[in-house]
Design a protein around this motif. Structure first.
Motif, mmCIF file in Angstrom:
data_model
loop_
_atom_site.group_PDB
_atom_site.id
_atom_site.type_symbol
_atom_site.label_atom_id
_atom_site.label_comp_id
_atom_site.label_asym_id
_atom_site.label_seq_id
_atom_site.Cartn_x
_atom_site.Cartn_y
_atom_site.Cartn_z
ATOM 1 N N UNK A 40 -36.709 -57.224 -13.258
ATOM 2 C CA UNK A 40 -36.393 -57.903 -12.083
ATOM 3 C C UNK A 40 -35.633 -57.073 -11.215
ATOM 4 N N UNK A 41 -35.268 -57.706 -10.018
ATOM 5 C CA UNK A 41 -34.521 -56.922 -9.096
ATOM 6 C C UNK A 41 -33.102 -57.251 -9.565
ATOM 7 N N UNK A 42 -32.176 -56.406 -9.554
ATOM 8 C CA UNK A 42 -30.708 -56.362 -10.114
ATOM 9 C C UNK A 42 -30.497 -56.587 -11.498
ATOM 10 N N UNK A 43 -31.504 -56.585 -12.220
ATOM 11 C CA UNK A 43 -31.651 -56.595 -13.626
ATOM 12 C C UNK A 43 -32.368 -55.272 -14.472
ATOM 13 N N UNK A 44 -31.553 -55.214 -15.785
ATOM 14 C CA UNK A 44 -31.891 -54.247 -16.526
ATOM 15 C C UNK A 44 -33.398 -54.387 -17.105
ATOM 16 N N UNK A 45 -34.161 -53.335 -17.332
ATOM 17 C CA UNK A 45 -35.579 -53.486 -17.851
ATOM 18 C C UNK A 45 -35.410 -53.987 -19.286
ATOM 19 N N UNK A 46 -36.507 -54.839 -19.603
ATOM 20 C CA UNK A 46 -36.470 -55.507 -20.998
ATOM 21 C C UNK A 46 -37.537 -55.290 -21.445
ATOM 22 N N UNK A 47 -37.721 -55.222 -23.054
ATOM 23 C CA UNK A 47 -38.877 -55.295 -23.811
ATOM 24 C C UNK A 47 -39.322 -56.795 -23.923
ATOM 25 N N UNK A 48 -40.448 -57.202 -23.666
ATOM 26 C CA UNK A 48 -41.007 -58.308 -23.583
ATOM 27 C C UNK A 48 -42.082 -58.606 -24.834
ATOM 28 N N UNK A 49 -42.663 -57.515 -25.090
ATOM 29 C CA UNK A 49 -43.845 -57.757 -26.072
ATOM 30 C C UNK A 49 -44.111 -56.231 -26.811
ATOM 31 N N UNK A 50 -44.624 -56.136 -27.754
ATOM 32 C CA UNK A 50 -45.045 -54.769 -28.434
ATOM 33 C C UNK A 50 -46.112 -54.909 -29.593
#
Length: 122
Positions: A40-50
């Protein structure tokens, strides 16, 4: 490496559903752990599912557990993310990524799609 292309993003109301798909070109799709990330804008990339190579073992971030479902179809070189009960905080650019090893860190993903935008808003 494999080449990845995402689709299915768009604008949806809170509580709605969306299904993202990621298609891969290449001969060895089934060798890769596949995951969905979001940023999201201004936020770090995050893992949501794998998901592992055979689609049996799956991981979900706590923030999406019970709402999102990851799946894959190796015969079609495809991984999907079914997103239900969407919330405004789910708004982000969603990207799929491929990892060539069994136990993956973010740095281990060597193939990334361009991303598809998901916006949850009234």
């Amino acid at each position: 490496q494999v080449q990845l292309v995402e689709s299915g993003g768009g604008l949806v109301q809170p509580g709605g559903s969306l299904r993202l798909t990621c298609t891969a070109s290449g001969r060895f799709f089934s060798r890769y752990v596949m995951s969905w990330f979001r940023q999201a804008p201004g936020k770090e990339r995050e893992l949501v599912a794998g998901t592992d190579r055979n689609g049996i073992s799956k991981f979900y971030a706590d923030s999406v557990k019970g709402r999102f479902t990851i799946s894959r179809d190796n015969a079609k070189n495809l991984v999907a993310l079914q997103m239900n009960s969407l919330k405004p905080e789910d708004t982000a650019l969603y990207s799929c990524a491929a990892c060539p090893i069994v136990k993956c860190t973010t740095a281990a993903y060597d193939s990334w799609g361009q991303g598809t935008q998901v916006t949850v808003s009234s």
